[in-house]
Design an enzyme around this catalytic site. Structure first.
Site, PDB file in Angstrom:
ATOM      1  N   GLY A   1       0.796  -1.222   0.000  1.00  0.00           N
ATOM      2  CA  GLY A   1       0.000   0.000   0.000  1.00  0.00           C
ATOM      3  C   GLY A   1       0.825   1.268   0.000  1.00  0.00           C
TER       4      GLY A   1
ATOM      5  N   THR B   1      -3.375 -10.518   4.378  1.00  0.00           N
ATOM      6  CA  THR B   1      -4.142 -11.760   4.156  1.00  0.00           C
ATOM      7  C   THR B   1      -3.208 -12.941   4.379  1.00  0.00           C
ATOM      8  OG1 THR B   1      -3.709 -11.604   1.764  1.00  0.00           O
ATOM      9  CG2 THR B   1      -5.812 -10.751   2.569  1.00  0.00           C
ATOM     10  N   PRO B   2      -2.828 -13.191   5.628  1.00  0.00           N
ATOM     11  CA  PRO B   2      -1.879 -14.265   5.918  1.00  0.00           C
ATOM     12  C   PRO B   2      -2.500 -15.642   5.700  1.00  0.00           C
ATOM     13  CG  PRO B   2      -2.809 -13.427   7.950  1.00  0.00           C
ATOM     14  CD  PRO B   2      -3.336 -12.547   6.853  1.00  0.00           C
TER      15      PRO B   2
ATOM     16  N   PHE C   1       2.371  -6.730  -8.516  1.00  0.00           N
ATOM     17  CA  PHE C   1       3.423  -7.627  -8.993  1.00  0.00           C
ATOM     18  C   PHE C   1       4.787  -7.033  -8.625  1.00  0.00           C
ATOM     19  CE2 PHE C   1      -0.157  -8.433 -11.902  1.00  0.00           C
ATOM     20  CZ  PHE C   1      -0.285  -9.808 -11.764  1.00  0.00           C
TER      21      PHE C   1
ATOM     22  N   CYS D   1       5.063 -13.785  -0.113  1.00  0.00           N
ATOM     23  CA  CYS D   1       4.094 -14.172  -1.140  1.00  0.00           C
ATOM     24  C   CYS D   1       4.200 -15.603  -1.648  1.00  0.00           C
ATOM     25  CB  CYS D   1       4.209 -13.219  -2.331  1.00  0.00           C
ATOM     26  SG  CYS D   1       3.684 -11.531  -1.961  1.00  0.00           S
TER      27      CYS D   1
ATOM     28  N   ARG E   1      10.234 -12.229   6.294  1.00  0.00           N
ATOM     29  CA  ARG E   1       9.119 -13.168   6.286  1.00  0.00           C
ATOM     30  C   ARG E   1       9.432 -14.395   5.423  1.00  0.00           C
ATOM     31  NH1 ARG E   1       4.318  -9.086   4.826  1.00  0.00           N
ATOM     32  NH2 ARG E   1       6.040  -8.204   3.607  1.00  0.00           N
TER      33      ARG E   1
END
Length: 458
Positions: A16, A91-92, A161, A275, A345
């Protein structure tokens, strides 16, 4: 100043924040506001100490900030005022209930949809920016259009992307921008509004229009295909080590085939990031829910190979250091999942660190940007780990070094100086194949890389 439209983004994270900063920079005729419930994060966006590290991001933010780019925690008010709302919330992977470990956890997304509904008194375009399962737009439409006040919502899919470390370049000159909508008159009209925004700086031929379901699925499958290439080359790296083939030569040979191409064929300790694994497992869950078991198994194997590669790296360290690393100091160079980001992550370094600690090694972690996040990832085993940003100090007295992130700084280190400061025999495990292995061997190291035969002195 009178703005053409008011754009709002809910969620001030890795997607964002940079995306809205670029839109604001390129479209001064639009007012762009980014909101988040995290007050500290918003304060950081309002400062020169941004909450994420991304090359080139700060100058973009500074040029647009307070001109037509704003950051706020006033979510409800900004929803009411906005004409176009981007939803970029987390949105894990779901950790509970049905689909745990695979399905996307949509609780934050649904709360956001209901919050938009509760605070809207005019028609709005709502844009999915988060990575979501196919047909999520339909669920959002049902929530938003459950109102009885005559307010109309059009839901678009505009998947990101971006690659961390090159996000600003990706935003400024993307390969493509994908915008999906309902194939209705109102849906196509809303889609054109979003096309017109991006067309301020992106050539029209790079803006792809589709139906909303195709756009949603394209994001998941793009990441799945990229991860598939990494797992494919990593699976071959193990075969190369057994047969004395050189994985770099193999990758180059197949990459020169124009049908294949050379990108994402670099062997490594494994892929990471927020991702790839999440999106593939989401794809697996969707396939299984439709009874496509063979398809699900195929894509799940991409994740399994990646996990196997991480385990194999730890096993390689253990076996080659005389089957014991208990009490030995091992310096890890890099903890971020890739260079030019502080993001940790799903980083392979997490598994490697935990594997080494299980074997009672003394682990010291060095990284130019990711130490703060590394401490968060490993908080439960913090007593077994030390942190040192300076790689020279990290290596002092160590028995081995493992390269886990391809930071450019590691290529330019004085490895003779490092070797002299280490315990002997000295080991170096290059999990990114970024160093001159022959030179390291000549310096005195026992060198182990990915997909090549070892250079051993013992």
């Amino acid at each position: 100043m009178n703005f053409k439209r008011k754009i709002l983004c809910i969620g001030a994270g890795y997607v964002g924040g940079p995306t809205m900063a670029m839109i604001a920079l390129k479209c001064p005729q639009y007012r762009v506001t980014v909101v988040d419930i995290n007050e500290q994060r918003i304060r950081e966006w309002q400062s020169d100490n941004l909450p994420i590290y991304e090359p080139g991001l700060l100058p973009v933010v500074k040029e647009a900030r307070d001109r037509n780019l704003f950051f706020s925690t006033e979510i409800d008010r900004n929803i009411k005022e906005a004409d176009i709302i981007f939803v970029s919330v987390n949105t894990p992977t779901k950790s509970f209930g049905q689909g745990a470990g695979m399905a996307a956890d949509l609780q934050y997304w649904e709360k956001t949809a209901r919050q938009i509904l509760a605070n809207s008194d005019s028609d709005k375009i709502v844009v999915e920016k988060s990575t979501l399962p196919i047909r999520t737009a339909r669920a959002m439409e049902r929530i938003l259009n459950s109102n009885d006040s005559g307010i109309s919502f059009e839901v678009l899919s505009n998947p990101e992307f971006l690659a961390e470390g090159t996000a600003i370049k990706d935003l400024e000159a993307p390969d493509r921008v994908l915008i999906g909508s309902r194939e209705t008159e109102s849906g196509i009209r809303a889609r054109k509004e979003l096309v017109d925004i991006y067309a301020n700086w992106i050539p029209r031929e790079r803006i792809i229009e589709s139906n909303v379901w195709s756009a949603e699925l394209s994001k998941l499958t793009a990441n799945a295909f990229l991860a598939q290439r990494i797992s494919s080359i990593n699976s071959l790296s193990a075969l190369c080590e057994k047969t004395e083939a050189d994985i770099n030569e193999v990758a180059y040979a197949i990459g020169t085939d124009s049908r294949i191409g050379s990108k994402f064929l670099k062997p490594s300790v494994g892929f990471g990031g927020s991702c790839f694994k999440k999106d593939i497992l989401n794809l697996v869950y969707i396939c299984r829910s439709y009874g496509l078991i063979e398809v699900a198994d195929y894509w799940e194997s991409v994740v399994k190979i990646n996990e196997w590669q991480e385990k194999r790296f730890v096993q390689n360290i253990l076996v080659n250091m005389f089957n014991t690393i208990a009490g030995k100091k091992i310096a890890l160079f890099g903890f971020a999942f890739k260079a030019d980001t502080g993001d940790t992550r799903e980083s392979p370094a997490i598994y490697v660190t935990r594997g080494l600690v299980e074997e009672r090694a003394n682990v010291v972690i060095s990284d130019p940007k990711a130490i703060i996040n590394a401490k968060k990832e490993l908080a439960d085993i913090k007593e077994y780990i030390t942190y040192e940003e300076d790689p020279y100090r990290a290596a002092e007295g160590s028995h081995a070094i493992a390269i886990l992130t391809e930071w450019g700084v590691y290529k330019g280190l004085d490895y003779k100086r490092i070797y002299d400061s280490m315990e002997k025999p000295a080991f170096l495990f290059d999990g990114r194949n970024i160093l001159d292995h022959k030179k390291l061997y000549e310096t005195g190291f026992n060198v182990f890389s990915i997909g090549k035969g070892p250079l051993k002195r013992i």
